[in-house]
Design a protein around this motif. Structure first.
Motif: not given
Length: 241
Positions: A52-80
């Motif tokens: 089991i991996a360590y939990v990413m703390g709230y200090e990592g919010i910037n990683w969650l909200e990074r501007s490149t996330r859509e391109k890297e993960e295609n979150t729009s397609k995930l929602i579809k």
């Protein structure tokens, strides 16, 4: 040479981590978990052959909200991929800063999105987001290590994005989620692909399809499909057996 205070702090830190691990051992009377030294990024606790991996703390919010996330993960397609209906009641487990919750809320206008996280700081970030007042169908829920704290037989869909591998008690958490799901409800388990070495994520923060199936089958779920249209992640859809 380390100062006395540095040495003392380091000792106390190691003691605190060791005490936490041994406390977990004492509380694990069912024998579902194994404790041994492992990866630097792991907590030294294993479930069905996976550390089991360590939990990413709230200090990592910037990683969650990074501007490149859509391109890297295609979150729009995930929602579809989730085929969200206007009346769906959805649980976003490990919602973090609400990145996905805010994308789902306008799609289930007559339903709800329950944003669940164990870190109050994450829930507070959602609360302070201007979008929270715009979308009145988002509910905030503070979970804990063993339960999502959600009502039984309520949810059409459960989304877990890159969070399951960090659950300290995966067996208890999945059983908790199972109780919250409707009989025909679906789990959308999103994890970085262990099988793909080109995915630039630490090994312990990836999962293979084989391992995911092994763990969810143990809780009474079956894999309906693994939608393979995301750049870095599995999009595994599970339902109750």
């Amino acid at each position: 040479m380390k100062s006395f205070h540095q040495t003392t702090f380091l000792f106390l830190l190691i003691f605190a981590i060791s005490f936490s691990v041994f406390s977990q051992k004492d509380n694990n009377s069912s024998g579902d978990y194994i404790y041994k030294k492992g990866d630097f990024n792991g907590i030294g606790k294993w479930y069905l052959g996976r550390e089991i991996a360590y939990v990413m703390g709230y200090e990592g919010i910037n990683w969650l909200e990074r501007s490149t996330r859509e391109k890297e993960e295609n979150t729009s397609k995930l929602i579809k991929n989730m085929n969200i209906k206007s009346t769906d009641i959805i649980a976003d487990i490990g919602a973090g800063s609400g990145y996905h919750a805010f994308k789902m809320a306008p799609l289930c206008k007559s339903g709800y999105v329950y944003a669940v996280d164990i870190q109050p700081e994450m829930l507070n970030a959602i609360l302070k987001n201007p979008k929270f007042e715009k979308y009145t169908n988002i509910e905030l829920v503070e979970g804990d290590e063993k339960s999502v704290n959600l009502p039984k037989n309520t949810f059409d869909k459960v989304l877990m994005v890159d969070v399951y591998h960090e659950f300290s008690y995966p067996k208890e958490m999945i059983l908790s989620i199972r109780k919250a799901l409707k009989e025909n409800g679906k789990i959308y388990l999103i994890e970085y692909r262990m099988e793909d070495k080109s995915v630039p994520i630490k090994k312990l923060h990836k999962m293979s399809e084989k391992q995911a199936v092994k763990e969810l089958q143990a809780a009474g779920f079956k894999l309906d499909e693994n939608i393979s249209n995301l750049p870095w992640q599995h999009c595994m859809v599970f339902s109750k057996q």
